[in-house]
Design an enzyme around this catalytic site. Structure first.
Site, PDB file in Angstrom:
ATOM      1  N   ASP A  95       0.758  -1.075   0.127  1.00 25.69           N
ATOM      2  CA  ASP A  95       0.011   0.079  -0.007  1.00 25.69           C
ATOM      3  C   ASP A  95       0.635   1.519  -0.443  1.00 25.69           C
ATOM      4  O   ASP A  95       0.937   2.047   0.788  1.00 25.69           O
ATOM      5  CB  ASP A  95      -1.338  -0.285   1.186  1.00 25.69           C
ATOM      6  N   HIS A 128       9.386  -1.305   9.207  1.00 26.39           N
ATOM      7  CA  HIS A 128       8.278  -1.942   8.841  1.00 26.39           C
ATOM      8  C   HIS A 128       8.230  -3.111   7.875  1.00 26.39           C
ATOM      9  O   HIS A 128       8.890  -4.519   7.848  1.00 26.39           O
ATOM     10  CB  HIS A 128       6.314  -2.013   9.306  1.00 26.39           C
TER      11      HIS A 128
HETATM   12 CA    CA Z   1       2.852  -0.874   4.464  1.00 29.30          CA
END
Ligand code: CA
Length: 316
Positions: free
Chosen positions: A11, A246
C-alpha cells in the site's frame, strides 16, 4: 538464506517504497511481481507510487497489478496521510510512470502466478491483507501452492501505534481484520513480522542522510520521503530519533528468517471487539489442544538487518 522469489503486496506508502527497493537490490531475492492495495493511501495512488519507485529503480519491467480499493467490510478511510503524506510518499514529486499496471485485478493476478509456479513463490503482504484474502477466498488451493506467506502486521506485545483507533493493533490488521483472519486460517505457511520486531529496526537521520547522498535513484526518492516519515514519528513519539523499517523487514525475513526469533503459535485476530478490533490474540497455552497456525517473530537482530538494509539501499 536461500534464493527467494517473491510477490510483494503493498500500500505504497513510504516504508513500502523501501521494501520494494530492498526486494530489487537484496542478494538472493527475486521480485516477480508487485500487487497494490489501499491502506496508507488509496489504491490508485498506491499503484502509481509503486510504478514510480520501480521505474526509478530501473525495473519498470516488473509487472504491477492494482487490487482492492477498500476492506472486506468497511469503506476506505484516508487516515494514513499524517504518516505518509497526502500522496502516500511523503509528498515527494516523482516523474509520472511510463508503464501501466497489468489489466488483471491483483487477487486474480496472485492466483494466476501462484498456480503457474506451485511451491515456488513467497507472498509478502505489507499492507492490509485484503488482496490476499480475496485471492484465498476465490482460490483456496493457492494456500498450499505458495511456498509461504510472510506478512507485516499485528503485534503480540508492542503497545500499538498512534493514528488508528485501536490501542492494541497495527494499521494493517486494523484496516482489515477479517482479511487478516482469512489469511491466518488459510492453511498456508504463515510467518508474522509484526511490530514486536519492526519497531526495533531503526532508520535514523544519519542513515537517511547517507543513503540520500550515496544511494541509487529510487533510494534517493525514498530517503526524501523518509524525511517526512521521520518528522511524523517525531511528532507522535517525542524525543524519538528514528523511524521504523516495518515493510523492508518482512521482505528480509522472507529470504533470511534467521534474523528473527520465531515462535510457532495459534493466533487469531479480533474482528468485533469494541476496543480491540484488529488485535492479534495468541493462544500460547500449549495445552495439547492448541494448533499453531503461524510462526510469529518475537525478537530481531536489528543491527544485522540494518546493515542488510543499508547495503540494499546503497546498491546501484
Ligand atoms: Ca505498508
Amino acid at each position: 538464506m536461500s534464493h527467494c522469489r517473491i510477490i510483494l503486496d503493498v500500500d505504497t506508502g513510504i516504508d513500502d517504497a523501501m521494501a520494494i527497493i530492498y526486494a530489487l537490490n537484496a542478494p538472493e531475492v527475486e521480485l516477480e511481481a508487485v500487487t497494490a492495495t489501499y491502506g496508507n493511501i488509496d489504491v490508485a495512488s498506491a499503484t502509481r507510487n509503486t510504478l514510480q519507485i520501480l521505474e526509478a529503480g530501473g525495473r519498470g519491467d516488473i509487472p504491477v497489478a492494482s487490487g482492492a480499493a477498500r476492506s472486506l467490510t468497511r469503506p476506505f478511510s484516508k487516515r494514513g496521510s499524517r504518516i505518509h503524506g497526502a500522496n502516500g510518499i511523503g509528498d515527494v514529486e516523482m516523474p509520472a510512470p511510463a508503464a501501466q499496471p497489468v489489466e488483471t485485478w491483483a487477487p486474480d493476478f496472485i492466483i494466476e502466478r501462484v498456480r503457474a509456479n506451485p511451491g515456488a513463490l513467497t507472498l509478502v503482504p505489507v499492507g492490509p491483507m485484503t488482496n490476499v484474502a480475496h485471492a484465498l477466498m476465490k482460490a483456496p488451493d493457492i494456500a498450499e501452492k505458495l511456498k509461504g506467506i510472510v506478512l507485516m502486521g499485528g503485534t503480540i506485545w508492542h503497545p500499538g501505534v498512534p493514528g488508528i483507533p485501536s490501542p492494541v493493533a497495527d494499521a494493517n490488521f486494523f484496516n482489515d481484520p477479517e482479511a487478516a483472519r482469512i489469511v491466518l486460517q488459510s492453511g498456508a505457511d504463515v510467518t508474522i513480522v509484526g511490530m514486536d520486531v519492526t519497531m526495533k529496526t531503526k532508520l535514523t537521520a544519519a542513515m537517511i542522510a547517507e543513503i540520500g547522498e550515496k544511494g541509487g535513484g529510487a533510494a534517493r526518492y525514498a530517503m526524501q520521503a523518509a524525511q517526512f516519515y521521520l518528522s511524523a514519528y517525531q511528532a507522535q513519539y517525542p524525543g524519538i530519533d528514528y523511524c521504523a523499517l516495518h515493510d523492508p523487514l518482512a521482505v528480509a525475513v522472507a529470504h533470511d528468517p534467521s534474523i528473527v526469533t520465531l515462535e510457532a503459535m495459534q493466533v487469531d485476530v479480533e474482528c468485533v471487539g469494541e476496543l480491540t478490533r484488529g488485535q492479534v490474540i495468541p493462544d500460547r497455552r500449549k495445552t495439547g489442544t492448541t494448533v499453531p497456525n503461524a510462526k510469529v517473530a518475537l525478537e530481531v537482530d536489528a543491527p544485522r538487518f540494518e546493515t542488510m538494509f543499508k547495503a540494499a539501499m546503497l546498491a546501484r
